[in-house]
Motif scaffolding. Structure first.
Motif, PDB file in Angstrom:
ATOM      1  N   ARG A 109       1.018  -1.270  -0.394  1.00  0.00           N
ATOM      2  CA  ARG A 109       0.045   0.058   0.134  1.00  0.00           C
ATOM      3  C   ARG A 109       0.784   1.382   0.112  1.00  0.00           C
ATOM      4  NH1 ARG A 109      -5.107  -0.981   2.421  1.00  0.00           N
ATOM      5  NH2 ARG A 109      -5.889  -3.042   0.483  1.00  0.00           N
ATOM      6  N   GLY A 110       1.960   0.958   0.584  1.00  0.00           N
ATOM      7  CA  GLY A 110       2.843   2.262   0.688  1.00  0.00           C
ATOM      8  C   GLY A 110       4.369   1.998   0.737  1.00  0.00           C
ATOM      9  N   VAL A 111       5.170   1.956   0.070  1.00  0.00           N
ATOM     10  CA  VAL A 111       7.100   1.875   0.503  1.00  0.00           C
ATOM     11  C   VAL A 111       7.167   2.938  -0.069  1.00  0.00           C
ATOM     12  CG1 VAL A 111       7.011   0.070  -1.728  1.00  0.00           C
ATOM     13  CG2 VAL A 111       8.159   0.244  -0.171  1.00  0.00           C
ATOM     14  N   ASN A 112       8.619   2.942   0.626  1.00  0.00           N
ATOM     15  CA  ASN A 112      10.249   4.259   0.693  1.00  0.00           C
ATOM     16  C   ASN A 112      11.359   3.300  -0.071  1.00  0.00           C
ATOM     17  OD1 ASN A 112      12.378   5.508   0.047  1.00  0.00           O
ATOM     18  ND2 ASN A 112      12.470   6.149   2.376  1.00  0.00           N
ATOM     19  N   TYR A 113      11.237   3.316  -1.962  1.00  0.00           N
ATOM     20  CA  TYR A 113      12.068   2.490  -2.031  1.00  0.00           C
ATOM     21  C   TYR A 113      13.973   3.315  -2.309  1.00  0.00           C
ATOM     22  CZ  TYR A 113       8.251   0.349  -4.313  1.00  0.00           C
ATOM     23  OH  TYR A 113       7.247  -0.900  -4.817  1.00  0.00           O
ATOM     24  N   ALA A 114      13.948   4.349  -1.718  1.00  0.00           N
ATOM     25  CA  ALA A 114      15.523   4.915  -1.708  1.00  0.00           C
ATOM     26  C   ALA A 114      16.157   3.902  -0.374  1.00  0.00           C
ATOM     27  CB  ALA A 114      15.405   6.355  -0.918  1.00  0.00           C
ATOM     28  N   LYS A 115      17.376   3.060  -1.143  1.00  0.00           N
ATOM     29  CA  LYS A 115      18.205   2.621  -0.991  1.00  0.00           C
ATOM     30  C   LYS A 115      18.514   2.573   0.189  1.00  0.00           C
ATOM     31  CE  LYS A 115      18.926   0.580  -5.207  1.00  0.00           C
ATOM     32  NZ  LYS A 115      19.555  -0.168  -6.027  1.00  0.00           N
ATOM     33  N   GLU A 117      17.345   4.368   2.404  1.00  0.00           N
ATOM     34  CA  GLU A 117      16.469   4.884   3.889  1.00  0.00           C
ATOM     35  C   GLU A 117      15.305   4.103   4.263  1.00  0.00           C
ATOM     36  OE1 GLU A 117      14.429   7.825   2.598  1.00  0.00           O
ATOM     37  OE2 GLU A 117      16.774   9.022   2.089  1.00  0.00           O
ATOM     38  N   GLN A 118      14.740   3.165   5.014  1.00  0.00           N
ATOM     39  CA  GLN A 118      14.108   2.262   5.482  1.00  0.00           C
ATOM     40  C   GLN A 118      12.488   2.813   4.935  1.00  0.00           C
ATOM     41  OE1 GLN A 118      13.393   4.286   9.800  1.00  0.00           O
ATOM     42  NE2 GLN A 118      14.300   2.068  10.132  1.00  0.00           N
ATOM     43  N   ARG A 119      12.726   0.977   4.715  1.00  0.00           N
ATOM     44  CA  ARG A 119      11.570   0.882   4.023  1.00  0.00           C
ATOM     45  C   ARG A 119      10.221   1.506   4.547  1.00  0.00           C
ATOM     46  NH1 ARG A 119      14.456   0.409   0.551  1.00  0.00           N
ATOM     47  NH2 ARG A 119      15.701   1.205   2.298  1.00  0.00           N
ATOM     48  N   ASN A 120       9.258   1.919   5.188  1.00  0.00           N
ATOM     49  CA  ASN A 120       8.225   2.694   5.430  1.00  0.00           C
ATOM     50  C   ASN A 120       7.052   1.855   5.214  1.00  0.00           C
ATOM     51  OD1 ASN A 120       9.851   4.052   7.816  1.00  0.00           O
ATOM     52  ND2 ASN A 120      10.039   5.381   5.853  1.00  0.00           N
ATOM     53  N   ALA A 121       6.929   0.814   4.892  1.00  0.00           N
ATOM     54  CA  ALA A 121       6.335  -0.093   4.061  1.00  0.00           C
ATOM     55  C   ALA A 121       4.975  -0.614   4.769  1.00  0.00           C
ATOM     56  CB  ALA A 121       6.707  -1.579   3.390  1.00  0.00           C
ATOM     57  N   ARG A 122       3.894  -0.106   4.193  1.00  0.00           N
ATOM     58  CA  ARG A 122       2.233  -0.753   4.937  1.00  0.00           C
ATOM     59  C   ARG A 122       2.255  -2.454   3.880  1.00  0.00           C
ATOM     60  NH1 ARG A 122       1.651   4.396   3.845  1.00  0.00           N
ATOM     61  NH2 ARG A 122      -0.201   4.105   2.207  1.00  0.00           N
ATOM     62  N   LEU A 123       1.283  -2.967   4.544  1.00  0.00           N
ATOM     63  CA  LEU A 123       1.643  -4.107   3.567  1.00  0.00           C
ATOM     64  C   LEU A 123       0.127  -4.388   4.274  1.00  0.00           C
ATOM     65  CD1 LEU A 123       4.719  -6.367   3.560  1.00  0.00           C
ATOM     66  CD2 LEU A 123       4.359  -4.773   2.039  1.00  0.00           C
ATOM     67  N   ALA A 124      -0.892  -4.775   2.500  1.00  0.00           N
ATOM     68  CA  ALA A 124      -1.835  -5.210   3.712  1.00  0.00           C
ATOM     69  C   ALA A 124      -2.719  -6.830   3.176  1.00  0.00           C
ATOM     70  CB  ALA A 124      -3.275  -4.510   2.647  1.00  0.00           C
ATOM     71  N   LEU A 125      -2.718  -7.019   4.203  1.00  0.00           N
ATOM     72  CA  LEU A 125      -2.981  -9.343   4.278  1.00  0.00           C
ATOM     73  C   LEU A 125      -4.081  -9.585   3.526  1.00  0.00           C
ATOM     74  CD1 LEU A 125      -2.155 -11.864   4.053  1.00  0.00           C
ATOM     75  CD2 LEU A 125      -2.261 -12.188   6.817  1.00  0.00           C
ATOM     76  N   ASP A 126      -4.241  -9.676   2.372  1.00  0.00           N
ATOM     77  CA  ASP A 126      -5.818  -9.887   2.168  1.00  0.00           C
ATOM     78  C   ASP A 126      -6.368 -11.526   3.395  1.00  0.00           C
ATOM     79  OD1 ASP A 126      -9.047 -11.041   1.216  1.00  0.00           O
ATOM     80  OD2 ASP A 126      -7.628 -10.988  -0.786  1.00  0.00           O
ATOM     81  N   MET A 127      -7.278 -11.351   3.621  1.00  0.00           N
ATOM     82  CA  MET A 127      -8.587 -11.890   4.743  1.00  0.00           C
ATOM     83  C   MET A 127      -9.648 -12.326   4.341  1.00  0.00           C
ATOM     84  SD  MET A 127      -6.474 -11.268   8.546  1.00  0.00           S
ATOM     85  CE  MET A 127      -7.994  -9.466   8.840  1.00  0.00           C
TER      86      MET A 127
END
Length: 180
Positions: A109-115, A117-127
């Motif tokens: 849902r959102g991620v920082n791709y800068a190498k 830096e931290q990813r700061n990723a939001r991941l949505a698991l389908d349930m």
């Protein structure tokens, strides 16, 4: 010696103020309910309980959540989910992240791709009812996995059913969140 009442398997130790207890965390309750309830109705009842209790926020990093231990060990596309998540956190193989995650029914849902830096990723698991990961938990005998995942995740997102599809349910986790 004091007479302290110990929490049983049926009752969690404490429910934080403002949160409704999810009865589906109790495996025995879940099994009894499934004995007399059809699959779709059982899913709807568990979904309502998850919506009422909300996200537990017990372990919001997808790499550490105890409820996802089985899933992290699954190998798809030649790598375990745990390895894939580790590579994402390292910032390598950027073009593979979306296909890796989609193999498990996880949306980025959102991620920082800068190498650097931290990813700061939001991941949505389908349930949702017919999600990709249901078989992983069913084969391991974890019938109430959705409720367990809801206890760990940072947010719950429930999209209303449409004419074309049933309700969509997502557990939102973080990967390499700020401040880690």
């Amino acid at each position: 010696m004091t007479n302290k009442k110990q929490p049983s398997a049926r009752q969690p130790a404490e429910t934080p103020a403002g949160r409704t207890e999810n009865p589906f965390l109790d495996v025995e309750f879940y099994q009894r309910m499934r004995d007399y309830t059809e699959r779709d109705a059982a899913f709807s009842k568990e979904l309502k309980a998850i919506g009422d209790s909300g996200a537990g926020k017990h372990s919001t990093d997808i790499r550490e959540a105890p409820s996802l231990q089985l899933l992290r060990a699954v190998v798809k596309k030649g790598l375990s989910l745990e390895t894939m998540l580790g590579r994402m956190a390292q910032g390598v193989e950027l073009g593979l992240w979306e296909p890796w995650m989609s193999a498990f029914g996880i949306e980025i849902r959102g991620v920082n791709y800068a190498k650097a830096e931290q990813r700061n990723a939001r991941l949505a698991l389908d349930m949702s009812l017919a999600c990709k990961v249901n078989s992983v938990f069913a084969n391991a005998g974890v019938v109430n996995w959705r409720s367990l995942v809801a206890q760990d995740c940072a947010q719950i997102q429930i999209d209303k059913p449409t004419e074309k599809s049933g309700a969509k349910v997502y557990a939102i986790f973080f990967l390499d969140a700020p401040g880690k």
